[in-house]
Write an enzyme that holds these catalytic residues in place. Structure first.
Site, short mmCIF file in Angstrom:
data_model
loop_
_atom_site.label_atom_id
_atom_site.label_comp_id
_atom_site.label_asym_id
_atom_site.label_seq_id
_atom_site.Cartn_x
_atom_site.Cartn_y
_atom_site.Cartn_z
N ARG A 265 0.86 -1.18 0.00
CA ARG A 265 0.00 0.00 0.00
C ARG A 265 0.90 1.23 0.00
NH1 ARG A 265 -2.48 0.65 5.40
NH2 ARG A 265 -0.97 2.34 5.54
N HIS A 269 -3.57 4.41 4.72
CA HIS A 269 -4.75 3.55 4.79
C HIS A 269 -5.95 4.28 4.20
CE1 HIS A 269 -8.11 1.25 6.25
NE2 HIS A 269 -8.49 2.23 7.03
N TYR A 278 4.19 4.79 11.46
CA TYR A 278 4.39 3.36 11.70
C TYR A 278 5.24 2.66 10.65
CZ TYR A 278 0.19 3.32 8.68
OH TYR A 278 -0.71 3.53 7.68
#
Lengths: 370, 327
Positions: A265, A269, A278
């Protein structure tokens, strides 16, 4: 990637390298023509444009949220283009490329994330269900659909116009859900004609793959008694070949397959997420070098596809961008009064009373200054 | 022309299911042990033998998957009748029911239909172990997009299951398992009531008892006992819990001035709360007393050796009637 949790040692089907060279993997071939690959490239470019336009629309305040598909275009296009019209797809909220390939109007996707609708199309029109937001639920819907295909005698007849299968889209996070594990079990027990297509994009929002599964996702199939295939999810040819084979297996009555498409990805998100909290920039950079669109472009250039063809694809993408920007603002505002009509097929007295109550309340302000 | 046959509720449900399956080849039955065994309560007995394993399916033991796959089947025009083996086993399927079954018609602006019937044997009074005596009906009745009904006698069981299967909306079909083996006369030729209607099962002048499912018989027994003391109680079987059909209740309460709502489920936010609120809204000036509730207590279902203390019985119901009449 040196992190052992990435399962880098597990076998991976790849047919087109990141630098655009055709390569081989045992058991799988992409047998399309150059023109077919050009079609796939066009879908990749259009999916990316749809995605980046929607992202920009969110940044301009036209959408409330957008879950970017950036980086996952090959997995979505390669798998969805392997479907026949009679097959049925059950996508998630990130599978914009799947919705595109099925022929559904992507403006409906804008409507969902604008807050204007909860779906907006009839799944029967293009055999694509409304995107599911609850993680993993749709894997069971696809399994049930496949079981129904068997009941309807549409499996293993040998008629390519008739035999059908379903495909469930899911991500790596969904593999931890009970529904996914139930779906694999049921599909295997019933030998249902369904393909589980997992886009392992390495993160469930912030939680990395190693927190979802101890073994490669494809290997999870072993315990349920169905084949698991691990494919380069950034390789549209490999995804197409693997899913074509899995779908044919399903249509022929040989049962379900789990496909793990290893991808990444590239974006957040959703537009509300901050992935720098993160994951490392170096990791993102490493995946940038495996871009799913660029490798097809390099291949087509090497095959002698002329510049003007690429420009025509870009022109088409520009036109899509313009259309999406205009159409987004034209999406009608939802009418709460009308929504009462869709709670039930056969409305109830309570429903009618509350609708009348709302309409009377709303109309009592008619003519007053807001 | 009526054709009266005496049968248990189990048999009445079985014959109703059979009639629906004969009528419509898209009706399929699925659940745990429903095929070869005929269900743990034998409601589906003989159906697999007569309709085949395709239409009467023993599923793997996973309630979420029973609902999830049933949803997928509706996309191909099937009308699944799923059995949840016991009330307390429905919770793993709760997500599929409230997030998918109840919403897909709405989410698709009416293009998708979910003609699923979710059969749930529910309620206590049979001395069962934990998770086999729950009354979760309010959790479904409060979910928009679901219809929830409960039969109370064999005749209704026979017809309501067929009407539920014919419904294009999803129906949670609550079966009072403690009444499964009680017999009643079933008119297999015709019925007079639609699915979503309540009815007066005993007329009376002094107070109105409102119940559904297993408590209808308890209320009728209570009314019979009260009659011996000269108190004339009207009993109403709600039959449909969502939507509620409270017209007959309002009409009754306007005559009696007193209402007592009875259910096995816990009191707080149970059906009784909603019924009580609506009676108050509609019959405020006719009420001679606050609406009383006789219910299970607000605790998880207790060990079965004290369930008779927990469940509404004649004494608690008649005490509530007395309280209402004493105002």
């Amino acid at each position: 990637m040196t992190d052992p949790s990435d399962h880098a040692d597990a076998p991976l089907v790849q047919l087109l390298t990141p630098d655009g060279r055709r390569t081989t993997s045992p058991g799988y071939i992409y047998d399309g023509t150059l023109a077919d690959i050009q079609d796939l490239y066009r879908d990749l470019v259009m999916t990316r444009r749809l995605d980046t336009e929607a992202f920009a629309l969110q940044r301009h305040g036209e959408l409330g949220l957008w879950p970017p598909a950036l980086g996952q275009e090959a997995a979505q296009v390669g798998s969805a283009r392997a479907l026949r019209p009679q097959d049925f797809a059950f996508p998630t909220y990130r599978d914009h490329g799947v919705v595109w390939c099925r022929g559904e109007d992507p403006v409906h996707l804008l409507g969902i994330f604008r807050g204007s609708s909860l779906g907006g199309w009839d799944p029967a029109d293009h055999h694509v269900a409304l995107p599911n937001i609850i993680i993993g639920s749709q894997t069971l819907h696809a399994t049930g659909y496949a079981m129904a295909l068997t009941l309807d005698g549409l499996v293993g007849t040998g008629n390519p116009e008739r035999d059908a299968a379903s495909i469930a889209y899911l991500g790596d996070g969904a593999t931890s859900q009970g529904d996914f594990n139930e779906a694999l079990d049921w599909a295997a027990v019933h030998q249902a004609p369904v393909v589980f297509f997992c886009q392992n994009n390495h993160y469930a929002i912030s939680v990395p793959l190693e927190r979802q599964t101890r073994v490669p996702i494809a290997q999870r199939a072993d315990g349920f008694g169905l084949p698991g295939v691990r494919v380069d999810g950034n390789d549209v040819l490999a995804c197409h070949a693997v899913v074509t084979a899995a779908l044919q297996r399903a249509r022929d009555g040989q049962g379900p397959t789990l496909v793990e498409a290893v991808t990444y990805r590239m974006g957040a998100h959703t537009t509300s997420d901050d992935p720098t909290r993160y994951r490392e920039a170096a990791e993102v950079e490493a995946w940038k070098a495996k871009d799913p669109v660029e490798r097809v472009r390099l291949h087509l250039v090497a095959e002698g596809v002329p510049d003007e063809w690429f420009r025509s694809v870009e022109d088409e993408a520009d036109a899509l961008g313009v259309r999406l920007r205009e159409a987004c603002q034209d999406i009608p505002e939802p009418d709460l009064a009308e929504l009462f009509d869709h709670v039930f097929v056969e409305s109830t007295v309570e429903n009618e009373q509350q609708k009348a109550e709302y309409v009377a309340w709303r109309d009592s302000f008619e003519g007053s200054v807001a | 022309m009526s054709e009266l046959t005496k049968m248990t509720m189990v048999k009445a449900l079985n014959s109703g299911l059979r009639a629906s399956m004969e009528h419509d080849p898209k009706v399929i039955v699925m659940g745990e042990d429903v095929g070869r065994l005929g269900g743990v309560f034998r409601v589906t007995e003989g159906l697999q033998k007569d309709f085949g394993e395709g239409r009467v399916m023993d599923t793997p033991l996973a309630e979420s998957a029973i609902l999830g796959t049933a949803i997928g089947m509706t996309f191909r025009g099937f009308r699944p009748v799923v059995e949840i083996q016991f009330d307390g086993f429905v919770y793993p399927a709760y997500d599929q029911i409230v997030s998918q079954v109840a919403r897909l018609h709405f989410r698709s602006r009416g293009s998708v239909r979910m003609p699923i019937v979710i059969r749930i044997p529910y309620g206590g009074g049979i001395g069962a172990v934990e998770h086999h005596s729950d009354s979760p009906e309010a959790q479904f009745a409060m979910t928009a997009g679901l219809k929830v009904v409960s039969c109370a006698d064999p005749h209704d069981a026979h017809w309501m299951i067929q009407q539920a299967i014919a419904s294009d909306d999803p129906v949670v079909f609550m079966e009072p398992k403690r009444r499964y083996w009680e017999t009643g006369m079933v008119d297999t030729a015709e019925t007079t009531l639609p699915l979503l209607a309540s009815r007066v099962v005993r007329p009376g002048r002094d107070a109105t008892l409102v119940a559904y499912g297993p408590m209808v018989k308890t209320c009728l027994d209570s009314a019979a006992a009260a009659a011996e003391e000269g108190v004339d109680i009207e009993v109403i079987d709600l039959r449909t819990l969502s939507p509620l059909d409270l017209g007959p209740v309002f009409e009754s309460v306007r005559r009696t001035g007193r209402a007592v709502v009875v259910h096995e489920a816990a009191r707080t936010l149970g059906l009784g709360a909603e019924v009580s609120a609506r009676i108050t809204e509609e019959c405020f000036y006719a009420l001679e007393a606050p609406v009383q509730r006789v219910t299970g207590y607000d605790m998880p279902y207790p060990p079965s050796r004290v369930e008779d203390e927990f469940l509404p019985g004649l004494d608690r119901i008649l005490d509530a009637v007395d309280r209402a009449r004493a105002y």
